[in-house]
Write an enzyme that holds these catalytic residues in place. Sequence first.
Site, mmCIF file in Angstrom:
data_model
loop_
_atom_site.group_PDB
_atom_site.id
_atom_site.type_symbol
_atom_site.label_atom_id
_atom_site.label_comp_id
_atom_site.label_asym_id
_atom_site.label_seq_id
_atom_site.Cartn_x
_atom_site.Cartn_y
_atom_site.Cartn_z
ATOM 1 N N LYS A 293 0.842 -1.199 0.000
ATOM 2 C CA LYS A 293 0.000 0.000 0.000
ATOM 3 C C LYS A 293 0.871 1.239 0.000
ATOM 4 C CE LYS A 293 0.692 1.422 4.465
ATOM 5 N NZ LYS A 293 1.238 2.739 4.879
ATOM 6 N N PRO B 294 9.640 -4.238 0.144
ATOM 7 C CA PRO B 294 10.704 -3.981 1.123
ATOM 8 C C PRO B 294 10.165 -3.849 2.546
ATOM 9 C CG PRO B 294 10.352 -2.063 -0.287
ATOM 10 C CD PRO B 294 9.570 -3.183 -0.879
ATOM 11 N N VAL B 295 10.970 -4.303 3.496
ATOM 12 C CA VAL B 295 10.624 -4.262 4.917
ATOM 13 C C VAL B 295 11.005 -2.903 5.487
ATOM 14 C CG1 VAL B 295 11.118 -5.311 7.164
ATOM 15 C CG2 VAL B 295 10.958 -6.750 5.119
ATOM 16 N N GLY C 295 7.189 1.536 5.136
ATOM 17 C CA GLY C 295 5.933 2.272 5.185
ATOM 18 C C GLY C 295 4.967 1.836 4.105
ATOM 19 N N GLY D 147 4.226 -6.212 6.226
ATOM 20 C CA GLY D 147 3.753 -7.182 7.202
ATOM 21 C C GLY D 147 2.248 -7.211 7.314
ATOM 22 N N SER D 148 1.620 -6.030 7.239
ATOM 23 C CA SER D 148 0.159 -5.957 7.310
ATOM 24 C C SER D 148 -0.489 -6.621 6.104
ATOM 25 C CB SER D 148 -0.290 -4.492 7.398
ATOM 26 O OG SER D 148 0.167 -3.893 8.592
ATOM 27 N N ASP E 267 -3.016 -1.390 10.137
ATOM 28 C CA ASP E 267 -3.109 -1.295 8.678
ATOM 29 C C ASP E 267 -3.722 -2.534 8.038
ATOM 30 O OD1 ASP E 267 -2.104 1.253 8.395
ATOM 31 O OD2 ASP E 267 -0.054 0.608 7.980
#
Length: 290
Positions: A11, A96-97, A100, A104-105, A138
């Site tokens: 997102k 990418p970790v 933002g 993960g969400s 999120d």
Amino acid sequence: MNSIKEKAYAKLNISLDVSSRRQDGYHDMVMVMQTISLYDDIELSLEDGGRVRAKTSLPFIPGDERNLAVKAALKFLEATGHEGQGMFIKIVKKVPVGAGMGGGSSDAAAVLRALNRLYGFPLSTAELEELSCAVGSDVAFCVAGGTALATGRGEKLRALPPLPDCLFVVCKPEFSISTPELFRKLDQIPLRRHPDTAGLLSAIERGDLSQMCRRMYNVFEDVEDRRLRTVSEIKSILLDHGALGAVMTGTGSAVFGVFRPEAALEELCALLRKDYGFCESARCVGRVLE
């Protein structure tokens, strides 16, 4: 069927405002959010033994309940009366970790969608979104995705018309920014300005890409942090190469620019990739669950 695959779409925050700190320690947010075509690959396999575990393509990401995908699976199994079901979750990370971008969400949301399909749709979209609130702020947006106004902690959602046709260039420098750290810094400063959310929503309703881009804003860019100088550098490069607008997503560190749909972006992506690390172009993705 004992296994199932699902895409976990990233997102972007077209705008992000923080209106107040709540008594529960969270913050009231006002965000316009958009699903994009970058995604992680998720594969779920039911197992005997009662353990829910995950393995990702990045060895530093935990495979237990600290992983939101595992947490989401356990919440789903509990809510639908399937406690004790074992499961292996394979996650190939391409988003990418610490960017933002909701990586993960979106993994957790993809697990909820996949399990709901695997078990014959016992939960409605509204019930999945409600369940996701116990997983992460999120996750509710990422369950259905598309274009939405998110308020509260991010869990109160109102679907919006699709964005005007456009392309994104998303660049993440080689560092991440701690979300709790950035919230603490934000609480210590007066905000210089807030996004014109009403004007942004109006531009989206009218399909006016230029006016939409003029109103993109993220209040976290006001925070004093030396790493945000790199964010400003990337924004300047994007704007110099024809972006109609550029802004940091979430609490960073990824930055994106919005371009007209006919733009040729390969050279720009290569330039940013060379100097900053991750950079890809992407398109809007509509709702992934109705």
